[in-house]
Design a protein around this motif. Structure first.
Motif, PDB file in Angstrom:
ATOM      1  N   ARG A  57      18.688 -15.763  13.183  1.00  0.00           N
ATOM      2  CA  ARG A  57      18.903 -16.807  14.185  1.00  0.00           C
ATOM      3  C   ARG A  57      20.131 -17.652  13.838  1.00  0.00           C
ATOM      4  N   ILE A  58      20.289 -17.952  12.545  1.00  0.00           N
ATOM      5  CA  ILE A  58      21.424 -18.785  12.132  1.00  0.00           C
ATOM      6  C   ILE A  58      22.741 -18.058  12.356  1.00  0.00           C
ATOM      7  N   THR A  59      22.777 -16.794  11.959  1.00  0.00           N
ATOM      8  CA  THR A  59      24.025 -16.014  12.054  1.00  0.00           C
ATOM      9  C   THR A  59      24.203 -15.343  13.403  1.00  0.00           C
ATOM     10  N   GLN A  60      23.152 -15.408  14.245  1.00  0.00           N
ATOM     11  CA  GLN A  60      23.189 -14.809  15.575  1.00  0.00           C
ATOM     12  C   GLN A  60      23.499 -13.306  15.511  1.00  0.00           C
ATOM     13  N   THR A  61      22.914 -12.656  14.529  1.00  0.00           N
ATOM     14  CA  THR A  61      23.061 -11.206  14.423  1.00  0.00           C
ATOM     15  C   THR A  61      21.917 -10.524  15.160  1.00  0.00           C
ATOM     16  N   LYS A  62      22.104  -9.243  15.449  1.00  0.00           N
ATOM     17  CA  LYS A  62      21.100  -8.489  16.189  1.00  0.00           C
ATOM     18  C   LYS A  62      20.464  -7.401  15.335  1.00  0.00           C
ATOM     19  N   ALA A  63      20.464  -7.593  14.026  1.00  0.00           N
ATOM     20  CA  ALA A  63      19.851  -6.602  13.140  1.00  0.00           C
ATOM     21  C   ALA A  63      18.354  -6.497  13.435  1.00  0.00           C
ATOM     22  N   ASP A  64      17.835  -5.302  13.327  1.00  0.00           N
ATOM     23  CA  ASP A  64      16.450  -5.009  13.664  1.00  0.00           C
ATOM     24  C   ASP A  64      15.638  -4.867  12.380  1.00  0.00           C
ATOM     25  N   TRP A  65      14.575  -5.678  12.237  1.00  0.00           N
ATOM     26  CA  TRP A  65      13.740  -5.616  11.038  1.00  0.00           C
ATOM     27  C   TRP A  65      13.139  -4.235  10.841  1.00  0.00           C
ATOM     28  N   GLU A  66      12.783  -3.573  11.911  1.00  0.00           N
ATOM     29  CA  GLU A  66      12.173  -2.254  11.794  1.00  0.00           C
ATOM     30  C   GLU A  66      13.158  -1.212  11.286  1.00  0.00           C
ATOM     31  N   GLN A  67      14.446  -1.494  11.357  1.00  0.00           N
ATOM     32  CA  GLN A  67      15.442  -0.617  10.749  1.00  0.00           C
ATOM     33  C   GLN A  67      15.663  -0.959   9.273  1.00  0.00           C
ATOM     34  N   ILE A  68      15.560  -2.248   8.955  1.00  0.00           N
ATOM     35  CA  ILE A  68      15.802  -2.704   7.585  1.00  0.00           C
ATOM     36  C   ILE A  68      14.608  -2.445   6.675  1.00  0.00           C
ATOM     37  N   ARG A  69      13.397  -2.644   7.195  1.00  0.00           N
ATOM     38  CA  ARG A  69      12.198  -2.536   6.364  1.00  0.00           C
ATOM     39  C   ARG A  69      12.086  -1.186   5.656  1.00  0.00           C
ATOM     40  N   PRO A  70      12.310  -0.037   6.336  1.00  0.00           N
ATOM     41  CA  PRO A  70      12.188   1.235   5.624  1.00  0.00           C
ATOM     42  C   PRO A  70      13.158   1.358   4.448  1.00  0.00           C
ATOM     43  N   ILE A  71      14.355   0.778   4.565  1.00  0.00           N
ATOM     44  CA  ILE A  71      15.308   0.847   3.462  1.00  0.00           C
ATOM     45  C   ILE A  71      14.809   0.027   2.284  1.00  0.00           C
ATOM     46  N   ALA A  72      14.293  -1.169   2.573  1.00  0.00           N
ATOM     47  CA  ALA A  72      13.737  -1.999   1.503  1.00  0.00           C
ATOM     48  C   ALA A  72      12.576  -1.287   0.816  1.00  0.00           C
ATOM     49  N   GLU A  73      11.705  -0.661   1.602  1.00  0.00           N
ATOM     50  CA  GLU A  73      10.570   0.060   1.018  1.00  0.00           C
ATOM     51  C   GLU A  73      11.057   1.259   0.197  1.00  0.00           C
ATOM     52  N   LEU A  96       3.626   5.758  -5.754  1.00  0.00           N
ATOM     53  CA  LEU A  96       3.521   5.824  -7.209  1.00  0.00           C
ATOM     54  C   LEU A  96       2.356   6.713  -7.641  1.00  0.00           C
ATOM     55  N   ALA A  97       1.238   6.661  -6.896  1.00  0.00           N
ATOM     56  CA  ALA A  97       0.105   7.531  -7.222  1.00  0.00           C
ATOM     57  C   ALA A  97       0.475   8.999  -7.044  1.00  0.00           C
ATOM     58  N   SER A  98       1.322   9.290  -6.055  1.00  0.00           N
ATOM     59  CA  SER A  98       1.746  10.679  -5.863  1.00  0.00           C
ATOM     60  C   SER A  98       2.595  11.171  -7.034  1.00  0.00           C
ATOM     61  N   HIS A  99       3.167  10.221  -7.783  1.00  0.00           N
ATOM     62  CA  HIS A  99       3.959  10.561  -8.973  1.00  0.00           C
ATOM     63  C   HIS A  99       3.144  10.480 -10.261  1.00  0.00           C
ATOM     64  N   ALA A 119       0.831  -1.209   0.000  1.00  0.00           N
ATOM     65  CA  ALA A 119       0.000   0.000   0.000  1.00  0.00           C
ATOM     66  C   ALA A 119       0.867   1.262   0.000  1.00  0.00           C
ATOM     67  N   ASP A 120       1.979   1.248   0.746  1.00  0.00           N
ATOM     68  CA  ASP A 120       2.855   2.423   0.761  1.00  0.00           C
ATOM     69  C   ASP A 120       3.434   2.681  -0.623  1.00  0.00           C
ATOM     70  N   LEU A 121       3.827   1.623  -1.322  1.00  0.00           N
ATOM     71  CA  LEU A 121       4.342   1.775  -2.679  1.00  0.00           C
ATOM     72  C   LEU A 121       3.265   2.325  -3.607  1.00  0.00           C
ATOM     73  N   ALA A 167      -3.248  -0.424  -9.047  1.00  0.00           N
ATOM     74  CA  ALA A 167      -4.250  -1.401  -8.628  1.00  0.00           C
ATOM     75  C   ALA A 167      -3.577  -2.538  -7.885  1.00  0.00           C
ATOM     76  N   LEU A 168      -3.984  -2.757  -6.622  1.00  0.00           N
ATOM     77  CA  LEU A 168      -3.482  -3.859  -5.813  1.00  0.00           C
ATOM     78  C   LEU A 168      -4.595  -4.890  -5.677  1.00  0.00           C
ATOM     79  N   LEU A 169      -4.312  -6.134  -6.023  1.00  0.00           N
ATOM     80  CA  LEU A 169      -5.370  -7.140  -5.986  1.00  0.00           C
ATOM     81  C   LEU A 169      -4.963  -8.342  -5.154  1.00  0.00           C
ATOM     82  N   ASP A 170      -5.978  -9.033  -4.634  1.00  0.00           N
ATOM     83  CA  ASP A 170      -5.802 -10.345  -4.033  1.00  0.00           C
ATOM     84  C   ASP A 170      -5.982 -11.396  -5.124  1.00  0.00           C
ATOM     85  N   HIS A 171      -5.189 -12.471  -5.055  1.00  0.00           N
ATOM     86  CA  HIS A 171      -5.334 -13.604  -5.971  1.00  0.00           C
ATOM     87  C   HIS A 171      -5.943 -14.766  -5.184  1.00  0.00           C
ATOM     88  N   PRO A 172      -7.245 -15.022  -5.295  1.00  0.00           N
ATOM     89  CA  PRO A 172      -7.838 -16.165  -4.589  1.00  0.00           C
ATOM     90  C   PRO A 172      -7.127 -17.461  -4.980  1.00  0.00           C
TER      91      PRO A 172
END
Length: 341
Positions: A278-294, A68-71, A62-64, A76-81
């Motif tokens: 968990r595998i790499t035992q890192t302490k990276a925070d998803w809430e820090q990574i997610r905004p960059i991905a978005e 894009l609409a602001s540009h 939805a954020d994307l 159109a975002l749809l669900d695929h049953p």
């Protein structure tokens, strides 16, 4: 002097939800349509359809869509049953034996084409004739990327898939489900939609499903986004070979623009990020990574669709190595490969 895809556009987005029923397939689709509001009437608005990943809700991007609409795009975002969040929850609750139906490989592209048909039908009554449903781009994530490739002309190669399925990786667990399809139905169900002028895909699974011959049929510009920390569709096994087949398909003729930005350190999805952490035992925070991905989704898709759907060449400089460097957010930097005209 260049427009900056890191900044929201000049238009205010508005959203309405449509319930569309495809009587021919007895399939009801819920679609959120984001359109730009302007001070003066604007016409011929290009349309971007977003096809989501397996088990995701349509509001995942939805954020994307708002960005894009602001540009100046209608989105159109749809669900695929059959492969959406409802189906995944039914699978978790034991009401379904699998998390998606193999028929979704055919049904999802047909969903997108049906939505475009309906937007054309509703253009005068609901959208004041402002949309241009013949000037269309598709953004697809994971399974949605597989869908976008089919709409751009990729063809399922069952013999190639049969051979690939002798050895499994996680991605093949999904791709090999297509072997359950009736070969005659695959051969006789055209999925390419000529209204699609450009596609953007993020970590699609496609290498074995389509193979080199199937991917050679893809037409038009392609933005193929990947990551180097993807355990579902690994970069070296799945993403890079498929992109190279796509890029090589037009090696001896006038080639559309094909781009491969790769983000360092970003995952396929939140669940894979948590597994890797968990595998790499890192302490990276998803809430820090997610905004960059978005941010990467918003900026790269804005530049790509502006240049190759709206025809705004002022955004073309961002679709090259120096542009990727400009948009990069260390330590999750972008690298860039491209095939251009």
């Amino acid at each position: 002097a260049l427009p900056d895809p890191r900044l929201p556009g000049e238009f205010l987005p508005q959203m309405e939800t449509l319930s569309l029923h495809d009587a021919r397939r007895d399939r009801t689709l819920l679609v959120d349509v984001y359109t730009p509001i302007a001070n003066a009437e604007i016409n011929g608005i290009p349309v971007i359809v977003v096809s989501n990943g397996l088990g995701a809700r349509r509001d995942r991007f939805a954020d994307l869509a708002q960005y894009l609409a602001s540009h100046g795009f209608a989105v159109a975002l749809l669900d695929h049953p059959g492969s959406d969040r409802t189906r995944l929850q039914a699978f978790y609750q034991g009401f379904e034996p699998e998390n998606f139906e193999p028929l979704e490989y055919l049904a999802r592209p047909l969903d997108v084409s049906f939505v475009l048909d309906e937007l054309t039908r509703l253009n005068s009554s609901r959208f004041n004739r402002q949309l241009n449903p013949s000037q269309v781009g598709v953004f697809g994530y994971s399974f949605g990327g597989t869908t976008a490739l089919a709409l751009a002309g990729a063809q399922i190669d069952l013999p190639h898939l049969q051979q690939a399925c002798s050895v499994y990786n996680i991605s093949l667990l999904y791709q090999c489900r297509a072997l359950e399809l009736d070969p005659n139905q695959v051969a006789n169900t055209p999925l390419q939609d000529p209204r699609i002028q450009a596609i953007s895909v993020f970590v699609p699974f496609s290498r074995s499903l389509y193979g080199p011959e199937g991917l050679a049929q893809v037409q038009g510009p392609v933005l193929w986004k990947a990551t180097d920390q993807d355990i579902l569709t690994p970069f070296l096994i799945e993403q890079l070979p498929a992109f190279n087949w796509l890029a090589a398909s037009d090696a001896n003729e006038s080639s559309p623009n094909r781009y491969l930005p790769v983000a360092a350190g970003l995952p396929h999805a939140r669940i894979t990020f948590e597994v890797i952490s968990r595998i790499t035992q890192t302490k990276a925070d998803w809430e820090q990574i997610r905004p960059i991905a978005e941010n990467y989704h918003q900026q790269l898709n804005t530049a790509f669709f502006q240049a190759h759907l709206a025809g705004n060449t002022a955004y073309q400089p961002y679709l090259q190595a120096q542009g990727a460097q400009f948009l990069s957010q260390p330590p999750y930097s972008l690298t860039w490969q491209e095939i251009r005209q």
